[in-house]
Write an enzyme that holds these catalytic residues in place. Sequence first.
Site, PDB file in Angstrom:
ATOM      1  N   ASP A 449       0.831  -1.267   0.259  1.00 52.18           N
ATOM      2  CA  ASP A 449       0.051   0.005   0.038  1.00 52.18           C
ATOM      3  C   ASP A 449       0.959   1.181   0.114  1.00 52.18           C
ATOM      4  O   ASP A 449       2.207   1.210   0.233  1.00 52.18           O
ATOM      5  CB  ASP A 449      -0.934   0.080   0.970  1.00 52.18           C
ATOM      6  CG  ASP A 449      -2.167   0.653   0.883  1.00 52.18           C
ATOM      7  OD1 ASP A 449      -2.180   1.398   0.196  1.00 52.18           O
ATOM      8  OD2 ASP A 449      -3.098   0.239   1.699  1.00 52.18           O
ATOM      9  N   ASP A 519     -10.977   1.711  -2.960  1.00 47.58           N
ATOM     10  CA  ASP A 519     -11.293   1.617  -1.669  1.00 47.58           C
ATOM     11  C   ASP A 519     -12.990   1.310  -1.634  1.00 47.58           C
ATOM     12  O   ASP A 519     -13.741   0.950  -0.913  1.00 47.58           O
ATOM     13  CB  ASP A 519     -10.796   2.297  -0.645  1.00 47.58           C
ATOM     14  CG  ASP A 519      -9.579   1.762  -0.211  1.00 47.58           C
ATOM     15  OD1 ASP A 519      -9.163   1.001  -0.678  1.00 47.58           O
ATOM     16  OD2 ASP A 519      -9.031   2.817   0.441  1.00 47.58           O
TER      17      ASP A 519
HETATM   18  C1  GLA Z   1      -5.838   1.786   2.694  1.00 42.20           C
HETATM   19  C2  GLA Z   1      -6.173   1.010   1.318  1.00 42.20           C
HETATM   20  C3  GLA Z   1      -7.083   0.169   2.272  1.00 42.20           C
HETATM   21  C4  GLA Z   1      -6.786  -0.677   3.615  1.00 42.20           C
HETATM   22  C5  GLA Z   1      -6.099   0.508   4.503  1.00 42.20           C
HETATM   23  C6  GLA Z   1      -5.339  -0.007   5.666  1.00 42.20           C
HETATM   24  O1  GLA Z   1      -6.755   2.753   2.767  1.00 42.20           O
HETATM   25  O2  GLA Z   1      -6.577   1.475   0.641  1.00 42.20           O
HETATM   26  O3  GLA Z   1      -7.725  -1.127   1.369  1.00 42.20           O
HETATM   27  O4  GLA Z   1      -5.627  -1.517   3.062  1.00 42.20           O
HETATM   28  O5  GLA Z   1      -5.249   1.350   3.865  1.00 42.20           O
HETATM   29  O6  GLA Z   1      -4.923   1.111   6.350  1.00 42.20           O
END
Ligand code: GLA
Length: 698
Positions: A449, A519
Site C-alpha cells: 500500500d 477502496d
Molecule cells: C488503505 C487501503 C485499504 C486498507 C487501508 C489499511 O486505505 O486502500 O484497502 O488497506 O489502507 O490501512
Amino acid sequence: MSIEVYQERLFTLQTAHTSYVFCINEQGIAENLYWGKKIQRTEDFADVSTQHVFVNVNGPQSIQEECSSYGSMRYKETSLRLQFFDGVDDFRYRGCEYKIDGNVLEIVLKDIFYSFSVHLFYQVFEEEDIIKKWRVAENTGKEPVILDRIYSGEFGLFGSGYRAINYNGRWGAEFLREEDSITYGKKVYESLYGLSGHTVNPAFIVHRDGTETTGEVYYGVLEYSGDFKTVIEAVNCGYLNILIGINDTDFQWKLAGGESFTTPAVYGGYSDQGFQEMTHCLTRLSRNYLMPKKKANQVLPVLYNSWYATLFDVKCDEQIALARKAADTGVELFVIDDGWFTGRKNDKAGLGDWFVDREKFPQGLEPLIRVVNELGMKFGVWIEPEMVNPDSDLYREHPEWIYCYKNREVLMGRNQYMLDMTNGEVIDYLTQIFHKLLSENKIDYIKWDMNRYAAERGSASLPKEEWQTIAWRNTQGVYTLIERLRSRHPEVEFEACASGGARVDYGAMRYFDEYWPSDNTDPLDRLMIQESYSYLYPVKYMRAWLTDDFGMNRRKIPLAFSMHSAMCGSLGIGVNLNQISEEDKEQIADYVQQYKEVRATIQMGELYRLQSLQDGDLQALCYNDEDRSVLFVFLDHQRYGATCHEVKLRGLCEDALYRYKIEETEAVKSGAYLMQQGILLKLQGDYDSRMIILEKQK
Ligand code: GLA
C-alpha cells in the site's frame, strides 16, 4: 519486416494492422507523417509533408515532429528542454543516424555544435498493433548539460475534430471517465502527487467518432508510476500534438560529461475499430510482455481480505475464526490487512515497525498461518513500506530518513511521513526487514500500500542541487525495493494498492501481479469504476470486491448484484464472515464456486463492453474465450415498467452453437443469432442482475 527504411530518410513501423511513418525532411528534422490504418507501400510517403498551412514562421512550429525541442522558433509545448553549460537553451540537430536491431529502431539526433545527442527508440509489437517509444539523452562532451524536460514520446495527428478521454477521479471515486473536445489550446493531464494518483491516469485516449466498435482511436500508456504529464495541444498549424512523460514541474537532471538519462517508455496504438480493439491490444501487450511472467498466464486465486471486516482490530483468534469461515466459502488466499504489526492500533502509530505485534499474536503469525494452510488456503499480509509514523521506533531511530526541509514542520498525510526512497540506506534497510518477514513466515502474497501524497521534496541524503530529481528517484527507489523482494521471493504474489487505485499504471504493472483499483466497494459505483478501468487495464489485474454494506452511499444492494459485480474481475471477499447468516454464507460459497468454474474466461478471456449505465438502464459485458462466453447484465433501477431487456453479444463465432440457460429454460443458438438478434432478459426492480454462461458446442 516490421521496420522499413526507404532512401535512408523515410522510416515505417509496420504492425499487423497499423503503420507509423516519419521522415527526415528537407530541413533535416524528424517529421511524423502518418499514424493509422496500415499502408504497406512506404515510398508512397516520399513526397509527403505535414506543413499544411501557410505561416509566417518557417520554423518547425508548423510540422508534426518526432522530437520537438524548446527554442528554434517553436512556440508549442515541446518534448525536450535543456541548457548547455554556456546558457544556450536550444537543441539543434540536422539529419540523423540510425540503427535497426530486430524490431527496435534507434534514431540518433546529434546537436550540430555541442557534444550531445538524443536517441529516439521505437520498438514494434506487431501482433499487438502497438509501438513502444522511449528516449535516451546522452552527453558525449565534458561540460554538463541540464535537462529541464524530457518526455517519453511525441505523437502528431493531422487535422481537427479530436476528442480526448481521461479520468477525473479522487479517493473512492477513481476512474471517473470524462471526455472533452480539443478545439484549441492545451489540455494537460498530470500528477504531482508523488505517484500516478487517483485523479488522472498516465495515458492518453484521443479519438474521432469513437464508439466501442467504430471510429478512430489513438492511445498511449506510460510505463511510469511517478509524477507524469500528458499534454494534448491543438497547435495553431492544423495538427494535434500529444506529449507524455515525466512531469517537468518537479524534474531537473544534470548530465555530467559521459552520462546519459533514459526516460520511461510509452506504448502507443491505433484502432480503427473503436475502444474495444484498444482494450484488446493493451490486454495482449500486458499479458505477453509486461506483467510479471510467473503469474501472467495463471488465474488469480479467490482472495479474502480482513480489512473491511476488522479494520485495525486484529486478533489472532478472531482471524483464525474468519479464516475457517473464508475456507468454507471456497476462498483460496487469506489476507490480514493493516493492524498486524507492532504498535498498530490505529493509523497514528506503527508504520515502519514491521515486526509481528506480540500483544495481538503472542506466538507470532505461525499459528494463524498453520490453520490457514491446513484449511488449504495461502496466506498474505498488508504492508506499506514507503511510510513511517512519527510514533514508531523506526522514526525515533532515524528521523533523518524522511523527506523534509530542515526549518519547516514536516507535513503529514494520514498521520504519516514519507521515507526517503532516494537514500540507498533506507532501501537496504527495507529490503532486509521485508526479506526477513518473508523468510521467517510462510507468506504467499503481499498487499503493498501507499497512503499519502508527496509534500516536501527535500532529502538529507542528496545535495540540494539534486532535489529536483527526488520525484523521479523516489519512484526508482520503489521499483528497486520491489524488484529486490521479488527476485528473492519469486513465488510471492504482489498487489499494488495506494489508498485504493492511486497506483494503477503501466509502470506498476512490471512489478505487481494485480491492482486494488478502489477502496469504494459499493457494487453499483464499482460497475462504473470497473468499466472505465477496463478501457486501459486488463480485467485480471483488477481485484473486485464483495464487502459488507459500504457506508459511502448508505444503500443496501442485494447479494446477487454485489457478487456479480465482484465477479467481473479477480474476485475478492471482504465481508465480515463472523457476522453474517449461514444462509448468506452458503450463497456466497455458491457464487464463489460458480466463479471458479468460469474465472479462466473472465480473467484471461477478451472483454466486450456491450452496454453501459452511462448511456442507458443496463450495464452488460461479456468475456469470451475459445470455450465459452460469460455474460453479466446489471439493471440499477427499473423505469416505467420496462421488464424485458435486449442484449446483443459480441465476439462470438458466427457459425458456432452456444448452449445457455436463462432461469430454468435452456437454449441453443448460433453465434450469429446471439450477436444480431441478441437475447431477451427479464430484469426487474432495483439492483437486478444476471450471469449467463454460454458454452460453445464442440
Ligand atoms: C488503505 C487501503 C485499504 C486498507 C487501508 C489499511 O486505505 O486502500 O484497502 O488497506 O489502507 O490501512
